[in-house]
Design a protein around this motif. Structure first.
Motif, PDB file in Angstrom:
ATOM      1  N   GLN A  78       0.835  -1.201   0.000  1.00 38.03           N
ATOM      2  CA  GLN A  78       0.000   0.000   0.000  1.00 38.03           C
ATOM      3  C   GLN A  78       0.868   1.248   0.000  1.00 38.03           C
ATOM      4  OE1 GLN A  78      -0.726   2.279   2.746  1.00 38.03           O
ATOM      5  NE2 GLN A  78      -2.364   3.328   1.685  1.00 38.03           N
ATOM      6  N   SER A 130      -3.734  -0.950  -3.631  1.00 42.15           N
ATOM      7  CA  SER A 130      -4.919  -0.773  -2.804  1.00 42.15           C
ATOM      8  C   SER A 130      -5.025  -1.878  -1.752  1.00 42.15           C
ATOM      9  CB  SER A 130      -6.174  -0.805  -3.678  1.00 42.15           C
ATOM     10  OG  SER A 130      -7.317  -0.767  -2.872  1.00 42.15           O
ATOM     11  N   ALA A 153      -8.083  -2.223  -0.284  1.00 40.48           N
ATOM     12  CA  ALA A 153      -9.532  -2.204  -0.127  1.00 40.48           C
ATOM     13  C   ALA A 153     -10.119  -3.581   0.157  1.00 40.48           C
ATOM     14  CB  ALA A 153     -10.175  -1.620  -1.380  1.00 40.48           C
ATOM     15  N   SER A 171      -5.350   1.762   5.812  1.00 40.05           N
ATOM     16  CA  SER A 171      -6.420   1.586   4.821  1.00 40.05           C
ATOM     17  C   SER A 171      -7.617   2.480   5.114  1.00 40.05           C
ATOM     18  CB  SER A 171      -6.847   0.123   4.755  1.00 40.05           C
ATOM     19  OG  SER A 171      -7.398  -0.280   5.986  1.00 40.05           O
TER      20      SER A 171
END
Length: 85
Positions: free
Chosen positions: A29, A34, A36, A64
């Motif tokens: 990250q 990502s 996610a 995150s």
């Protein structure tokens, strides 16, 4: 291939494996990938009974941008300290 292996590790039942996968995702990250897809495993690692796992889980949550304030206060206490029910 590497991201697929990490996603497979995130679905493992072993919390050690999940926390190591989260550390890999945190690193990726920072490189622009990502995180996610790791929100639920992050919460699972946060609720571990081991402090080292909790630390990784909370770091992943901050990185995150998981909305920790959406957890009710009893849920935050349970995530930090295992309360016998």
């Amino acid at each position: 291939a590497c991201l697929q292996e990490i996603r497979t590790e995130l679905t493992a039942a072993d919390v050690d494996t999940k926390s190591n996968a989260l550390l890999k995702l945190i690193f990726l990250q920072m490189l622009g990938y990502s995180m996610a897809s790791a929100s639920f495993p992050t919460i699972e690692v946060m609720s571990s009974s081991k402090f080292a796992h909790k630390r990784i889980g909370y770091l992943a949550a901050v990185r995150s941008r998981i909305r920790l304030e959406l957890l009710s206060p009893p849920d935050r206490v349970k995530a930090f300290i295992k309360i016998p029910t």
